[in-house]
Design a protein around this motif. Sequence first.
Motif: not given
Lengths: 151, 370
Positions: B140-153, B169-182
């Motif tokens: 779900e976290e990955i799909l959220k990144i996709y949804e934020n990036y291109c609008g589809a899951r 989008y703003d915060g892409f790097e942070e969200q991706t890094k947070a996902f990696c850490d998690m």
Amino acid sequence: MGKLFRKIFLVDLFQGLWVTFRNQNPKYIYTEQYPAERPKVAERYRGAPRLNINPENGETLCIGCNLCALACPEGLIVVTTERNEKTRRKELTTFTYDTSRCMFCGLCEDACPVDALELTQDFELASYTREGAIWDRQMLEEGPKPTRYRC
Amino acid sequence: MPESTFLDSTELVLNMGPQHPSTHGVLRVILKLDGEKVNGTECVIGYLHRGVEKIGENRTYQQFAPYVDRMDYVAAVSNGLGYCLAVEKLLNIEAPPRAQVTRVILTELNRIASHLLWLGTHALDIGAITPVFYCFREREEILKIYENYCGARLTTHAFRIGGLQYELYDGFEEQTKAFCDMFLPKVDEYEELLTNNRIWVGRLKGVGILTGEECKEYGVTGPVLRAAGVKWDLRKAQPYSGYEQYDFEIPTGENGDTYDRYMVRMQEMRQSVRIIRQAVDKIPSGPIMGKVPKVIKPPVGEVYVSIEAPKGELGYFVVSDNSTQPYRLRVRPPSFINLQALDRMVRGGLVADVVAIVGTLDIVLGEVDR
């Protein structure tokens, strides 16, 4: 001795239960209470199409260039225009969008030169009839109106 | 059905599927049984055939891009990358560096998402209920990144020919890094649940062995091949999209059994996180779209481009006749070719092993039937 201790005080059981309760933290609850609470979709979400109007005078922004219809892989957009004899400009008469065949790829949105056609954050597109899935110009300008539930 | 299926009376013919939950779609396997032992199988495919290759001949190059997402819908981004690279090679252009790095991040995230879905459903087939919930939670976290990036899951249509349509989008790097850490501790959590689980090991060890030689004979690629000890990964063998800049390893197995394939995929998820971390740190600035004409008319010629999709080698063969539509488009789907090895792996096993082996091949019927 250690083994006996573990058996008497049910250490393994509590270890297992700890894993269970660790995941009971409200922070980790992912269930959405749909439809009482609607999920907040992303800003770029590609959902229901909308034909934007000029908020000041209510006129459509569409210039009837037909580029969206040409860009659509399914060919589901039909645009008809009429030439205004006074101003010598093309004016939009009808705009039909068949949402039942749409795959929300966003190519029509990319093709639009004046940002008139847009895929919005509305995602509830269900309809009781097949005809209801074919949106006309009025429907596209107003957008879908799904029932709001209060719980 | 050929007559050879009905042999002598001691043999029992059993239909598994197409509506069977553990065939992951609409695969029909005709099993020839001697008691509980499988003497042979026959796959019946085509229930999900949509004629994607023919559709490709009737659409312009840009218009066909959303359709490739619908073949392997679990790894839609990888499909899009393969197609875009093929047409870019035909046009003799290259995506700008910023687009390439973004593509790498998104495809690696997709690899994790695909493997997570595989792990969840595979564990469900074997009888472990918990992993599927954990896996979908992280997916779900990955799909959220996709949804934020291109609008589809799911069917993302994230890449365009020549680069990208959407800016990060703003915060892409942070969200991706947070996902990696998690995510890395979560992989350990899955391993805690499964790796040394007695039932898991008992059901998977020594089941469905496919040696490296046999893999090569069948043309099997991806984690199935690597689990047999063959160090073959297209990201290393013929790097595309700048994969040569990243430091990662190719995990391999030894025995080529179902358990090794599980271990290889778990390691691959960790390696993907490693690639994402390196890529996020060095996203260059610059344009995201190369110089692509509005109407794409590639010169006459043909091109074959293959990438390492989560399931194996995904290839696109495109023939151009200097018109706006491809003259012929052929897809080399990894699932379809991996599925050939099913008969070899199942023969001599038990009925319950068929479920484990179909699961471990990681097939998606949308891609097998196209």
